[in-house]
Structure formats: structure tokens, C-alpha cells
Design an enzyme around this catalytic site. Structure first.
Site, PDB file in Angstrom:
ATOM      1  N   GLU A 134     -34.740  52.017  31.273  1.00 49.59           N
ATOM      2  CA  GLU A 134     -33.331  52.345  31.473  1.00 49.59           C
ATOM      3  C   GLU A 134     -32.429  51.459  30.614  1.00 49.59           C
ATOM      4  OE1 GLU A 134     -32.442  54.348  35.597  1.00 49.59           O
ATOM      5  OE2 GLU A 134     -31.476  52.405  35.581  1.00 49.59           O
ATOM      6  N   HIS A 178     -61.084  54.034  33.049  1.00 50.10           N
ATOM      7  CA  HIS A 178     -61.936  55.213  33.262  1.00 50.10           C
ATOM      8  C   HIS A 178     -61.136  56.513  33.190  1.00 50.10           C
ATOM      9  CE1 HIS A 178     -65.478  52.779  34.465  1.00 50.10           C
ATOM     10  NE2 HIS A 178     -64.502  51.893  34.653  1.00 50.10           N
ATOM     11  N   LYS A 214     -28.115  64.867  37.522  1.00 55.74           N
ATOM     12  CA  LYS A 214     -27.336  64.901  38.775  1.00 55.74           C
ATOM     13  C   LYS A 214     -26.287  66.004  38.697  1.00 55.74           C
ATOM     14  CE  LYS A 214     -27.660  59.947  39.604  1.00 55.74           C
ATOM     15  NZ  LYS A 214     -26.913  58.706  39.621  1.00 55.74           N
TER      16      LYS A 214
HETATM   17  O1  PA5 Z   1     -30.582  50.460  37.544  1.00 50.82           O
HETATM   18  C1  PA5 Z   1     -29.789  51.279  37.987  1.00 50.82           C
HETATM   19  O2  PA5 Z   1     -28.577  51.121  37.902  1.00 50.82           O
HETATM   20  C2  PA5 Z   1     -30.277  52.516  38.712  1.00 50.82           C
HETATM   21  O3  PA5 Z   1     -31.629  52.648  38.680  1.00 50.82           O
HETATM   22  C3  PA5 Z   1     -29.832  52.464  40.156  1.00 50.82           C
HETATM   23  O4  PA5 Z   1     -30.352  51.317  40.757  1.00 50.82           O
HETATM   24  C4  PA5 Z   1     -30.284  53.694  40.912  1.00 50.82           C
HETATM   25  O5  PA5 Z   1     -29.848  54.852  40.272  1.00 50.82           O
HETATM   26  C5  PA5 Z   1     -29.735  53.678  42.333  1.00 50.82           C
HETATM   27  O6  PA5 Z   1     -28.352  53.616  42.328  1.00 50.82           O
HETATM   28  P1  PA5 Z   1     -27.543  53.186  43.594  1.00 50.82           P
HETATM   29  O7  PA5 Z   1     -27.898  51.792  43.943  1.00 50.82           O
HETATM   30  O8  PA5 Z   1     -26.123  53.321  43.197  1.00 50.82           O
HETATM   31  O9  PA5 Z   1     -27.910  54.132  44.707  1.00 50.82           O
END
Ligand code: PA5
Length: 449
Positions: free
Chosen positions: A290, A311, A425
Site C-alpha cells: 500500500e 512443495h 469502494k
Molecule cells: O493502511 C491503511 O490506511 C488501510 O489499510 C486502513 O488501515 C484500512 O483500510 C482500514 O481503514 P479504517 O481504519 O479507516 O477502517
């Protein structure tokens, strides 16, 4: 106390001479930009000095809430997704018993996770499992609006209130969310839940050392002070003033960027030889994926559990496209000791191993694989962890965080945003006819015809 070690020699041999060292100025500049807050995404640097700024009083506060939950609950459901769940799960599984949910541990509550998927069977089966249990919920969402988590929380809250009564449920539901915004904050304030705030300047995937990770980890019975100490020691060991040759995070960032740009190694496989580390790799995948995967750039973070996946994926790694490198987390000392027994009949022909520790066999598999993969053209980075305890896991967490911050900056992206996550989303809400998505709804349904 020992320190985590990094060995990049078997990666550097794939690069031209001095290629890693050539990254020193870029790495230094990236680290200074982080330090001075001049890098892209500089409003999300709260994780950088987090370990050294956590006070013992704050950890006592987290521990006190954990103690209440531990006392009142036999099961604690941690609801969250992505950065709001992976760190806690990674550390709890790395430190815990591999069969935690089966061994009938009376000293610690069972920790289960929800809100990280929308599987109807998963949620149904969870609710069945919880039916006769005294359970509590830690609802974790920075935005407070994430669908997966909100959906699970609505179900869990209802069930908890039905089973324990509204007033008792209030004492076993904790919200970890934004200070002011989001539905999770609104619900917590209205119901009077205990809350912890996720600081504005700490992004989800860098939040494991905030209550997001600390509370579930403390609930599971692990020492959060030792965890934070480990992270704080790694913060010192990787500070900008530490020379490149001694700074393992700077070296990690340099070597992976050099492999990517110089050798076209586009995939990094995080490898472990301990099944307990499976979720550490999942956490790492999110952290690096990310953070770096944007602007059509970035190393693809993958993970394998060895020797299990030798494996299944071993053939590909040994002889497939040469676009990969491996980063191995090697644990020096297992926590438990198990000797391989001798057998009079020796029907399996394994008496040559009699009297050896099982880990010795594992280590030879690790070294044998290292050489085989290097011979097959796979550069190898080795992260050596002395043992799996809170202190060293704390070091490991911060090492990967700072390595990621530096590496993303060297790559030239903003490692602290995730604009691409919104695309699915928007489509999902349009397909579900969420109010406000009317315009997109018609068009998107048309595309699926
Ligand atoms: O690293 C990030 O920002 C994302 O992976 C969030 O942690 C994830 O989308 C969850 O978001 P939130 O804490 O707003 O529910």
C-alpha cells in the site's frame, strides 16, 4: 540485548560492484526528508518517533483497559481491516501458541478477528461460536466508516447486547478510532464506550504501536512494554545519524531499490521458516504494497511460508521468471525444545537425525534453500531475529516501518497515502444503491450487463 541483523551479501552479489553503496546519498536524503518533514505525505509521520514517545503512563492506561477486558471476557473479537487489524494479528500469532484456540488456555482470553472480510459464512459461524461465550469487542477503524468493519461491528454489538444486556455490553466494547469523525466515534460517544484515539498523523498500516495494536496484544497477554522497548531501540539503531554501514533499514531500502531498478527484480517474496510468522508477512505485504504500489511503480510484495511452500511454490522460485528476490526472516532460537527420537527399527531411515533438535533440520533446510535459490538466480536478503519475543518483534516492526518510509521516498512516491483503495469502494457502494451514489449506480450496473 541482541539486535536484529541484516545480511545483504547474497543480494549484493547480483548487483554491479558498489551498487548498494551508490544508494547511500538517496537513502540519506530520504531519511532526512522524513526527519525534517519535507517528504511527500509529511502529515503522516506520527509513526516515525512513536516508539520513543510512548510514555509508561500511556502503556499503563492501555494495560488497564486490557485487564478489564481480560477479566470480563473469555473471547475478545477484534474488528478491523488492513492496518486496523493486521499488526495485532501478526504479533499475537507470532508470540502465541500455534494451537491457541484449541488448548483451552484458562489464563488468557481467546482472540478472534472479524471485520476483515464480508464472508457471510464467516460471520454466521463466528456468531454461532460466540453464542455461549462471554465475549467483548474491540472495534478498530480510523475512518470509522469502513464497510467490512462497520458491518461486523453492527452484528457483534447486537449479539453482545442480547447476550449480556446493554449496560454490561458497554463495559466490554472498546472503540479505537478518530478523535472526532466517523460513525465509530459517534456510536462510541453515544453508547459511552471506552475509547482510544488513533492519532491523525499515523496512517493505518503504520499504527500497530498505537492502541490499534497495543490493546489487542495486551488483551492476548503479551508484554506491550517490551514490545515498545524493542521498537524504541530499533528507532535509535536506524536513526539518520547512524552510518549507512550500520543502519540496517537504510541498507534494506538501498538493496531492494537497487535490485528493482538495476536488475528488474519486481517481486519481493517475504519468506519465513516458522508458521507463526505467516501474519507478520501479511502485515509486511500491506505495509509495503500500500505504501509503494502507486504511479505504476513499486515492487510487488509476496509471501511464502517455508518449508511448506517449497512443495508448492518452490519450483517457480527455483526456475520461473527471474523477476524475484527473497527476504527471509530467520529466527535464531525457537522458544521450545524438541529432540528427534531414535527408533530401533529405523523404518523411515531417519535415525541419522536422532538426538538433533527439530530446528537443526529446519535450519539446514533454510541454508540449503538459500544456496539453491541463489544458484537459481534469486537474490537473498536475510533478516535474523534472535528469538520470537515481544522485544525482538518490536525491533522487527520498527525496522520494516522505517525501511518502508525510506524505500518509498527513494522510489519517488508518497508512501503514506492509498488513493487506489477507493476505486472498489465507489463501485461497491454504487452497486449496493448507497444513498449519494445514484449517478454512478445506473452507469455501473449497465457495464455489468
Ligand atoms: O493502511 C491503511 O490506511 C488501510 O489499510 C486502513 O488501515 C484500512 O483500510 C482500514 O481503514 P479504517 O481504519 O479507516 O477502517
Amino acid at each position: 540485548m541482541k539486535r536484529i541483523q541484516l545480511d545483504i551479501t547474497k543480494a549484493a552479489q547480483f548487483l554491479s560492484e558498489g551498487a548498494v553503496k551508490a544508494y547511500e546519498p538517496k537513502v540519506k536524503a530520504a531519511q532526512e526528508a522524513l526527519e525534517n518533514g519535507t517528504c511527500p505525505g509529511n502529515d503522516f509521520l506520527g509513526w516515525l518517533h512513536l516508539p520513543s514517545s510512548i510514555t509508561p503512563q500511556f502503556l499503563d492506561e492501555v494495560q488497564a483497559v486490557a485487564n478489564t477486558l481480560r477479566e470480563k471476557c473469555e473471547v475478545i473479537v477484534v474488528a478491523g481491516i488492513g492496518g486496523s487489524y493486521l499488526g495485532a494479528r501478526a504479533i499475537i500469532e507470532a508470540l502465541g501458541n500455534s494451537f491457541a484456540w484449541l488448548v483451552g488456555d484458562k489464563a488468557n482470553p481467546t482472540i478472534v478477528f472479524a471485520g476483515n472480510n464480508i464472508g457471510e459464512d464467516y460471520l454466521f459461524e463466528l456468531s454461532e461460536y460466540l453464542k455461549d461465550k462471554r465475549f467483548g469487542v474491540i472495534n478498530i477503524s480510523k475512518s470509522g466508516t469502513t464497510t467490512e468493519t462497520a458491518l461486523a461491528f453492527r452484528l457483534l454489538k447486537k449479539q453482545c447486547e442480547e447476550q449480556r444486556g446493554k449496560s454490561e455490553a458497554k463495559d466490554v466494547i472498546v472503540a479505537i478510532t478518530d478523535a472526532n469523525r466517523g460513525a465509530a466515534r459517534a456510536a462510541a460517544d453515544k453508547e459511552g464506550y471506552k475509547t482510544f484515539v488513533i492519532p491523525d498523523n499515523v496512517g493505518g498500516r503504520f499504527s500497530v504501536l498505537t492502541p490499534v495494536g497495543l490493546l489487542p496484544i495486551a488483551c492476548a497477554g503479551f508484554d506491550i512494554k517490551a514490545l515498545v522497548n524493542g521498537a524504541a531501540d530499533m528507532e535509535k539503531a536506524t536513526a539518520p545519524n547512524v552510518p549507512f554501514e550500520e543502519n540496517i533499514a537504510a541498507q534494506y531500502a538501498a538493496v531492494r531499490n537497487a535490485l528493482y531498478t538495476e536488475q528488474g527484480k519486481k517481486i519481493e517474496i517475504m519468506v519465513n521458516y516458522q508458521p507463526k510468522l505467516h501474519f507478520i508477512a501479511e502485515w509486511w505485504k500491506q505495509l509495503y504494497g500500500e505504501s509503494e504500489g502507486k504511479e505504476h511503480k513499486g515492487i510487488f510484495p509476496a509471501a511464502c511460508d517455508f518449508t511448506t511452500d517449497l512443495h508448492s511454490m518452490g519450483q517457480w522460485i527455483q526456475e520461473g521468471e527471474r523477476s524475484i528476490f527473497e527476504t527471509v526472516i530467520s529466527v535464531e532460537q525457537p522458544a521450545k525444545k524438541l529432540l528427534f527420537p531414535s527408533d530401533d527399527e529405523n523404518l523411515d531411515g531417519l535415525n541419522f537425525l536422532a538426538g538433533k533438535r527439530v530446528d537443526e533440520v529446519n535450519k539446514m533446510a533454510e541454508l540449503g534453500t538459500l544456496l539453491a535459490h541463489v544458484d537459481g538466480g534469486v537474490p537473498n536478503i536475510r533478516v535474523v531475529v534472535p528469538e520470537l519475543n515481544e522485544y525482538y518483534i518490536g525491533q522487527l516492526i520498527y525496522f520494516f516501518e522505517i525501511g518502508c518510509g525510506i524505500s518509498g521516498n527513494v522510489l519517488g512516491v508518497n508512501p503514506f497515502n492509498q488513493p487506489g483503495v477507493e476505486a472498489y469502494k465507489k463501485n461497491m457502494f454504487a452497486l449496493l444503491d448507497k444513498p449519494g451514489y445514484e449517478a454512478e449506480s445506473k452507469a455501473i450496473k449497465e457495464r455489468l450487463k
